[in-house]
Design a protein around this motif. Structure first.
Motif, PDB file in Angstrom:
ATOM      1  N   LEU A 268     -12.724  -3.795  -3.630  1.00 23.09           N
ATOM      2  CA  LEU A 268     -13.653  -4.440  -4.553  1.00 23.09           C
ATOM      3  C   LEU A 268     -14.598  -5.403  -3.842  1.00 23.09           C
ATOM      4  O   LEU A 268     -15.706  -5.662  -4.316  1.00 23.09           O
ATOM      5  CB  LEU A 268     -12.879  -5.198  -5.641  1.00 23.09           C
ATOM      6  N   ARG A 269     -14.174  -5.939  -2.713  1.00 23.65           N
ATOM      7  CA  ARG A 269     -14.996  -6.899  -1.974  1.00 23.65           C
ATOM      8  C   ARG A 269     -15.631  -6.290  -0.722  1.00 23.65           C
ATOM      9  O   ARG A 269     -16.414  -6.949  -0.056  1.00 23.65           O
ATOM     10  CB  ARG A 269     -14.153  -8.117  -1.567  1.00 23.65           C
ATOM     11  N   SER A 270     -15.279  -5.071  -0.387  1.00 23.96           N
ATOM     12  CA  SER A 270     -15.797  -4.420   0.813  1.00 23.96           C
ATOM     13  C   SER A 270     -16.861  -3.395   0.434  1.00 23.96           C
ATOM     14  O   SER A 270     -16.811  -2.798  -0.643  1.00 23.96           O
ATOM     15  CB  SER A 270     -14.658  -3.732   1.571  1.00 23.96           C
ATOM     16  N   PHE A 271     -17.826  -3.191   1.330  1.00 28.50           N
ATOM     17  CA  PHE A 271     -18.892  -2.241   1.052  1.00 28.50           C
ATOM     18  C   PHE A 271     -19.530  -1.764   2.346  1.00 28.50           C
ATOM     19  O   PHE A 271     -19.310  -2.320   3.423  1.00 28.50           O
ATOM     20  CB  PHE A 271     -19.957  -2.855   0.127  1.00 28.50           C
ATOM     21  N   VAL A 272     -20.343  -0.710   2.232  1.00 29.26           N
ATOM     22  CA  VAL A 272     -21.002  -0.089   3.382  1.00 29.26           C
ATOM     23  C   VAL A 272     -22.510  -0.275   3.229  1.00 29.26           C
ATOM     24  O   VAL A 272     -23.070   0.013   2.170  1.00 29.26           O
ATOM     25  CB  VAL A 272     -20.664   1.411   3.461  1.00 29.26           C
ATOM     26  N   VAL A 273     -23.145  -0.759   4.295  1.00 27.05           N
ATOM     27  CA  VAL A 273     -24.594  -0.948   4.297  1.00 27.05           C
ATOM     28  C   VAL A 273     -25.232   0.263   4.975  1.00 27.05           C
ATOM     29  O   VAL A 273     -25.051   0.477   6.173  1.00 27.05           O
ATOM     30  CB  VAL A 273     -24.996  -2.244   5.029  1.00 27.05           C
TER      31      VAL A 273
ATOM     32  N   ALA B 252     -33.500  -6.503   3.682  1.00 25.66           N
ATOM     33  CA  ALA B 252     -33.028  -5.481   2.755  1.00 25.66           C
ATOM     34  C   ALA B 252     -32.737  -4.168   3.478  1.00 25.66           C
ATOM     35  O   ALA B 252     -33.488  -3.746   4.356  1.00 25.66           O
ATOM     36  CB  ALA B 252     -34.068  -5.250   1.661  1.00 25.66           C
ATOM     37  N   ALA B 253     -31.631  -3.540   3.107  1.00 27.13           N
ATOM     38  CA  ALA B 253     -31.246  -2.247   3.666  1.00 27.13           C
ATOM     39  C   ALA B 253     -31.576  -1.142   2.670  1.00 27.13           C
ATOM     40  O   ALA B 253     -32.005  -1.392   1.540  1.00 27.13           O
ATOM     41  CB  ALA B 253     -29.756  -2.244   4.003  1.00 27.13           C
ATOM     42  N   HIS B 254     -31.360   0.075   3.088  1.00 26.21           N
ATOM     43  CA  HIS B 254     -31.619   1.229   2.228  1.00 26.21           C
ATOM     44  C   HIS B 254     -30.745   1.160   0.976  1.00 26.21           C
ATOM     45  O   HIS B 254     -31.225   1.321  -0.132  1.00 26.21           O
ATOM     46  CB  HIS B 254     -31.335   2.509   3.012  1.00 26.21           C
ATOM     47  N   ARG B 255     -29.453   0.885   1.178  1.00 28.36           N
ATOM     48  CA  ARG B 255     -28.550   0.858   0.026  1.00 28.36           C
ATOM     49  C   ARG B 255     -27.216   0.223   0.408  1.00 28.36           C
ATOM     50  O   ARG B 255     -26.749   0.385   1.533  1.00 28.36           O
ATOM     51  CB  ARG B 255     -28.315   2.282  -0.483  1.00 28.36           C
ATOM     52  N   TYR B 256     -26.632  -0.486  -0.545  1.00 29.10           N
ATOM     53  CA  TYR B 256     -25.290  -1.044  -0.379  1.00 29.10           C
ATOM     54  C   TYR B 256     -24.340  -0.185  -1.200  1.00 29.10           C
ATOM     55  O   TYR B 256     -24.457  -0.095  -2.416  1.00 29.10           O
ATOM     56  CB  TYR B 256     -25.249  -2.506  -0.836  1.00 29.10           C
ATOM     57  N   MET B 257     -23.384   0.462  -0.514  1.00 33.86           N
ATOM     58  CA  MET B 257     -22.560   1.481  -1.140  1.00 33.86           C
ATOM     59  C   MET B 257     -21.115   1.010  -1.308  1.00 33.86           C
ATOM     60  O   MET B 257     -20.507   0.478  -0.372  1.00 33.86           O
ATOM     61  CB  MET B 257     -22.563   2.750  -0.276  1.00 33.86           C
ATOM     62  N   GLY B 258     -20.570   1.248  -2.490  1.00 34.47           N
ATOM     63  CA  GLY B 258     -19.173   0.961  -2.734  1.00 34.47           C
ATOM     64  C   GLY B 258     -18.270   2.005  -2.092  1.00 34.47           C
ATOM     65  O   GLY B 258     -18.683   3.140  -1.831  1.00 34.47           O
TER      66      GLY B 258
ATOM     67  N   LEU C 274     -25.902 -12.914  17.673  1.00 35.17           N
ATOM     68  CA  LEU C 274     -27.183 -12.228  17.602  1.00 35.17           C
ATOM     69  C   LEU C 274     -28.098 -13.021  16.682  1.00 35.17           C
ATOM     70  O   LEU C 274     -27.741 -13.346  15.555  1.00 35.17           O
ATOM     71  CB  LEU C 274     -26.976 -10.815  17.058  1.00 35.17           C
ATOM     72  N   LYS C 275     -29.275 -13.358  17.168  1.00 39.04           N
ATOM     73  CA  LYS C 275     -30.192 -14.203  16.411  1.00 39.04           C
ATOM     74  C   LYS C 275     -30.777 -13.462  15.214  1.00 39.04           C
ATOM     75  O   LYS C 275     -30.893 -12.238  15.198  1.00 39.04           O
ATOM     76  CB  LYS C 275     -31.320 -14.699  17.319  1.00 39.04           C
ATOM     77  N   ALA C 276     -31.135 -14.233  14.207  1.00 38.81           N
ATOM     78  CA  ALA C 276     -31.798 -13.678  13.028  1.00 38.81           C
ATOM     79  C   ALA C 276     -33.078 -12.953  13.459  1.00 38.81           C
ATOM     80  O   ALA C 276     -33.734 -13.385  14.404  1.00 38.81           O
ATOM     81  CB  ALA C 276     -32.126 -14.806  12.049  1.00 38.81           C
ATOM     82  N   PRO C 277     -33.365 -11.847  12.828  1.00 45.95           N
ATOM     83  CA  PRO C 277     -32.749 -11.282  11.615  1.00 45.95           C
ATOM     84  C   PRO C 277     -31.621 -10.281  11.890  1.00 45.95           C
ATOM     85  O   PRO C 277     -31.381  -9.412  11.074  1.00 45.95           O
ATOM     86  CB  PRO C 277     -33.933 -10.594  10.949  1.00 45.95           C
ATOM     87  N   GLU C 278     -30.917 -10.415  13.018  1.00 47.63           N
ATOM     88  CA  GLU C 278     -29.795  -9.537  13.375  1.00 47.63           C
ATOM     89  C   GLU C 278     -30.225  -8.066  13.462  1.00 47.63           C
ATOM     90  O   GLU C 278     -29.839  -7.228  12.659  1.00 47.63           O
ATOM     91  CB  GLU C 278     -28.638  -9.706  12.395  1.00 47.63           C
ATOM     92  N   THR C 279     -31.028  -7.792  14.456  1.00 50.17           N
ATOM     93  CA  THR C 279     -31.558  -6.448  14.675  1.00 50.17           C
ATOM     94  C   THR C 279     -30.532  -5.562  15.370  1.00 50.17           C
ATOM     95  O   THR C 279     -29.841  -6.003  16.278  1.00 50.17           O
ATOM     96  CB  THR C 279     -32.833  -6.528  15.528  1.00 50.17           C
ATOM     97  N   LEU C 280     -30.449  -4.329  14.939  1.00 49.05           N
ATOM     98  CA  LEU C 280     -29.540  -3.358  15.543  1.00 49.05           C
ATOM     99  C   LEU C 280     -29.760  -3.305  17.057  1.00 49.05           C
ATOM    100  O   LEU C 280     -30.893  -3.232  17.535  1.00 49.05           O
ATOM    101  CB  LEU C 280     -29.775  -1.974  14.941  1.00 49.05           C
ATOM    102  N   GLN C 281     -28.660  -3.337  17.811  1.00 49.35           N
ATOM    103  CA  GLN C 281     -28.707  -3.312  19.264  1.00 49.35           C
ATOM    104  C   GLN C 281     -28.308  -1.940  19.802  1.00 49.35           C
ATOM    105  O   GLN C 281     -27.492  -1.229  19.196  1.00 49.35           O
ATOM    106  CB  GLN C 281     -27.763  -4.365  19.833  1.00 49.35           C
TER     107      GLN C 281
END
Length: 270
Positions: free
Chosen positions: A83-88, A97-103, A168-175
């Protein structure tokens, strides 16, 4: 439905700001560089919270392998609260903002996670299918007889700290980091108890994955495309931590394909 969407949005904001109760584990690839947007469209970020009273948070990587399935590490999904975990999905910069936050519907592990990273692989069934686009697409998987080694051109990707204790500094870019696979014999000299069905990576400058990146992919070039060769499991977090260890995806293709191509309802959680 509107309340569920609002609740998930609040959870996203709390995860990104460190606002949930308990300890948070956040770290990532050491010595990497910013990835180009849309260059790793299969990459997802797991925002996990424990189901005990501590409400501990942790982040992991994962990869889209089908419209409703994500491949990750078994250790990343242990003792989680669904209930508290999700996939970005479709994330590039975690604070934007990401494409979608998925349960999460449920988790399927290959087997019980043993010692020495044995069978550190799991599948996540999402509650809803993903809509593919230029920034969200499934990763290609290797063939069962494919072999990759020191001459292969490979990369790892993830989010979080860029050094021990250096966030990792904001905005936390994929490495991303280009990295080499080392021979099993060389790996066993450093890690004698290494499990079978694993691959080891190493970098001459001590760069590599760390906590928070586990579950993410090791991808290598095969002809004109990239395929996911490994699932990051442990190690590689600086020169003192030894080689990075990945679960070898080609050894688990039957497990993966049996689930992601299975019609009907999601299987019971294992």
């Amino acid at each position: 439905m509107a309340f569920c969407k609002l609740l998930l949005t609040v959870l996203v904001l709390l995860h990104n700001s460190g606002g949930l109760l308990g300890n948070e584990v956040r770290s990532s690839i050491i010595g990497a560089e910013d990835a180009k947007k849309e260059s790793w469209p299969w990459m997802v970020h797991l925002n996990m919270t424990s189901k005990d009273s501590k409400l501990e948070k942790w982040g992991c990587g994962g990869t889209v392998v089908a419209k409703q399935w994500v491949l990750t590490s078994a250790q990343c999904v242990a003792n989680y609260d669904h209930l508290r975990s999700f996939v970005v999905v479709g994330a590039y910069q975690l604070q934007k903002a990401a494409h979608r936050y998925m349960g999460i519907a449920n988790i399927v592990q290959y087997q019980h996670l043993g010692n020495s990273n044995k069978n550190d692989i799991a599948l996540i069934k999402l509650k809803k299918p993903i809509t593919f686009s230029k920034d969200v697409a499934p990763v290609a998987l290797p063939d069962k007889d494919d072999t990759f080694g020191p001459s292969s051109e490979c990369w790892i990707t993830g989010w979080g700290e860029v050094g021990n204790g250096v966030p990792l500094k904001a905005p936390e870019t994929l490495q991303q980091l280009k990295i080499s696979i080392i021979s099993q014999s060389t790996c066993k000299e450093r890690l004698p108890q290494i499990a079978s069905n694993t691959l080891c990576t190493n970098d001459s400058k001590g760069r590599g994955a760390c906590k928070g990146d586990y579950g993410g992919p090791l991808v290598c070039r095969k002809g004109g495309k990239l395929v996911q060769v490994g699932v990051m499991s442990s190690g590689g977090c600086g020169p003192k931590d030894g080689p990075g260890v990945c679960t070898e995806v080609a050894k688990y293709l039957t497990f993966i394909n049996d689930y992601i191509h299975r019609p009907g309802k999601a299987p019971a959680e294992m």
